[in-house]
Design a protein around this motif. Sequence first.
Motif, mmCIF file in Angstrom:
data_model
loop_
_atom_site.group_PDB
_atom_site.id
_atom_site.type_symbol
_atom_site.label_atom_id
_atom_site.label_comp_id
_atom_site.label_asym_id
_atom_site.label_seq_id
_atom_site.Cartn_x
_atom_site.Cartn_y
_atom_site.Cartn_z
ATOM 1 N N VAL A 19 0.826 -1.890 -1.913
ATOM 2 C CA VAL A 19 0.447 -2.717 -0.776
ATOM 3 C C VAL A 19 0.792 -1.998 0.511
ATOM 4 O O VAL A 19 1.850 -1.377 0.625
ATOM 5 N N SER A 20 -0.138 -2.064 1.450
ATOM 6 C CA SER A 20 0.062 -1.423 2.744
ATOM 7 C C SER A 20 -0.804 -2.125 3.780
ATOM 8 O O SER A 20 -1.998 -2.390 3.532
ATOM 9 N N ASP A 21 -0.213 -2.448 4.909
ATOM 10 C CA ASP A 21 -0.953 -3.064 6.027
ATOM 11 C C ASP A 21 -1.743 -4.291 5.583
ATOM 12 O O ASP A 21 -2.896 -4.478 5.983
ATOM 13 N N ARG A 50 0.749 -10.511 -9.325
ATOM 14 C CA ARG A 50 1.658 -9.950 -8.320
ATOM 15 C C ARG A 50 1.050 -10.045 -6.931
ATOM 16 O O ARG A 50 1.736 -10.415 -5.960
ATOM 17 N N ALA A 51 -0.230 -9.729 -6.826
ATOM 18 C CA ALA A 51 -0.909 -9.801 -5.531
ATOM 19 C C ALA A 51 -0.949 -11.236 -5.009
ATOM 20 O O ALA A 51 -0.791 -11.481 -3.808
ATOM 21 N N ALA A 52 -1.164 -12.188 -5.919
ATOM 22 C CA ALA A 52 -1.232 -13.592 -5.517
ATOM 23 C C ALA A 52 0.084 -14.045 -4.891
ATOM 24 O O ALA A 52 0.092 -14.840 -3.941
ATOM 25 N N ALA A 53 1.196 -13.542 -5.420
ATOM 26 C CA ALA A 53 2.517 -13.975 -4.955
ATOM 27 C C ALA A 53 3.079 -13.094 -3.846
ATOM 28 O O ALA A 53 4.139 -13.416 -3.282
ATOM 29 N N ASP A 54 2.408 -12.012 -3.528
ATOM 30 C CA ASP A 54 2.934 -11.027 -2.582
ATOM 31 C C ASP A 54 2.656 -11.458 -1.145
ATOM 32 O O ASP A 54 1.504 -11.463 -0.684
ATOM 33 N N ASP A 55 3.711 -11.816 -0.420
ATOM 34 C CA ASP A 55 3.542 -12.268 0.963
ATOM 35 C C ASP A 55 3.052 -11.155 1.884
ATOM 36 O O ASP A 55 2.555 -11.426 2.983
ATOM 37 N N MET A 74 4.153 0.187 -0.467
ATOM 38 C CA MET A 74 4.975 0.100 -1.678
ATOM 39 C C MET A 74 4.088 0.326 -2.894
ATOM 40 O O MET A 74 3.074 -0.328 -3.072
ATOM 41 N N SER A 75 4.468 1.278 -3.744
ATOM 42 C CA SER A 75 3.657 1.626 -4.914
ATOM 43 C C SER A 75 4.534 1.647 -6.152
ATOM 44 O O SER A 75 5.714 1.973 -6.090
ATOM 45 N N ASP A 76 3.917 1.290 -7.310
ATOM 46 C CA ASP A 76 4.663 1.323 -8.562
ATOM 47 C C ASP A 76 4.306 2.547 -9.409
ATOM 48 O O ASP A 76 4.770 2.695 -10.524
ATOM 49 N N SER A 77 3.451 3.435 -8.898
ATOM 50 C CA SER A 77 2.916 4.542 -9.695
ATOM 51 C C SER A 77 4.006 5.507 -10.156
ATOM 52 O O SER A 77 4.065 5.893 -11.314
ATOM 53 N N ALA A 78 4.893 5.893 -9.243
ATOM 54 C CA ALA A 78 5.907 6.883 -9.594
ATOM 55 C C ALA A 78 6.921 6.325 -10.585
ATOM 56 O O ALA A 78 7.417 7.011 -11.460
ATOM 57 N N ALA A 79 7.209 5.005 -10.460
ATOM 58 C CA ALA A 79 8.227 4.397 -11.312
ATOM 59 C C ALA A 79 7.754 4.229 -12.749
ATOM 60 O O ALA A 79 8.557 4.173 -13.665
ATOM 61 N N ALA A 80 6.446 4.096 -12.961
ATOM 62 C CA ALA A 80 5.929 3.844 -14.315
ATOM 63 C C ALA A 80 4.719 4.717 -14.572
ATOM 64 O O ALA A 80 3.581 4.269 -14.463
ATOM 65 N N ALA A 87 0.626 -9.169 1.135
ATOM 66 C CA ALA A 87 -0.792 -8.911 0.842
ATOM 67 C C ALA A 87 -1.656 -10.068 1.302
ATOM 68 O O ALA A 87 -1.412 -11.217 0.932
ATOM 69 N N ARG A 88 -2.656 -9.763 2.107
ATOM 70 C CA ARG A 88 -3.596 -10.798 2.536
ATOM 71 C C ARG A 88 -4.953 -10.632 1.850
ATOM 72 O O ARG A 88 -5.679 -11.587 1.649
ATOM 73 N N VAL A 89 -5.289 -9.382 1.501
ATOM 74 C CA VAL A 89 -6.557 -9.060 0.847
ATOM 75 C C VAL A 89 -6.234 -8.183 -0.351
ATOM 76 O O VAL A 89 -5.273 -7.400 -0.318
ATOM 77 N N VAL A 90 -7.033 -8.311 -1.419
ATOM 78 C CA VAL A 90 -6.817 -7.534 -2.642
ATOM 79 C C VAL A 90 -8.034 -6.647 -2.891
ATOM 80 O O VAL A 90 -9.178 -7.121 -2.829
ATOM 81 N N LEU A 91 -7.774 -5.378 -3.162
ATOM 82 C CA LEU A 91 -8.845 -4.419 -3.465
ATOM 83 C C LEU A 91 -8.676 -3.921 -4.896
ATOM 84 O O LEU A 91 -7.596 -3.487 -5.288
ATOM 85 N N ILE A 92 -9.764 -4.007 -5.684
ATOM 86 C CA ILE A 92 -9.778 -3.433 -7.028
ATOM 87 C C ILE A 92 -10.636 -2.176 -6.988
ATOM 88 O O ILE A 92 -11.788 -2.209 -6.556
ATOM 89 N N ARG A 93 -10.077 -1.071 -7.460
ATOM 90 C CA ARG A 93 -10.787 0.198 -7.483
ATOM 91 C C ARG A 93 -10.433 0.914 -8.777
ATOM 92 O O ARG A 93 -9.659 0.397 -9.590
#
Length: 255
Positions: free
Chosen positions: A16-18, A48-53, A1-7, A55-61
């Motif tokens: 978020v994926s896998d 959003r990541a903190a509340a996202d069920d 799920m990505s928000d890039s296209a919407a905004a 997501a188990r790991v967060v990557l910043i790039r």
Amino acid sequence: MSDSAAAPDRVVHYEVSDGLATITLDSPHNRNALSRQLVGELVAALDRAAADDDARVVLIRATGTVFCSGADLAEAATGSMEEGALTIIAIQRRILTLPKPVVTRVHGAVRAGGTGIVAASDVAISAEEASFALTEVKLGLAPAAISVTVLPRMTSRAAALACLGGETFRGADAAAYGLVTSAVPRDHLDEAVDAVCASLGTGAAQGLRETKALLNRELVERLDARGPELAALSARLFGSEEAKEAMLAFLSRSR
């Protein structure tokens, strides 16, 4: 799920994926500087990541050639620097207290406040060719707002050299200094990041949350105790005539 296209106007993207939530800094026109927009969107993405069920790991790039160039000096010249410093402190606190491991992928240059994002992360993987510099001293400033996370990560000798010299050092040096977890050739960066994220993702959510809280407890306590004092120091230095002259000279060279 990505928000890039919407905004499409966003400068921070979330997907978020896998089990992996990826937060991408995407403001290459100002070298991913910590502008008000980028900071606001980054904090929202972390929340959003903190509340996202999912997501188990967060990557910043980041996109572009620069991971993060630090404070947006053009904005800093017209705004409240104490407020800006408190915002940088708040970003570090949000990363430190996020109930999920945060991994940072450093592919390019990191400067000043951007180093605080790297230092606050639980794991930081850098390309050997990436460059780092704590350049505040060159502008009549001090790395006050990021000191609570940066200084404990580095050896005291490395911190003295990096902060007082303000010179550039590479990813391999950053790993030796303790600032990043490891440095790998650029061609192997994605492979190394994927492996770390996959490994972290095998942990149980409760175990990850409680272990991270144990690891970061002292950093959070120090940040809470000293944050206002460090923000005030940043504001005083940014407001000095010496710093104003240095920043104006820097901005004129950058145009």
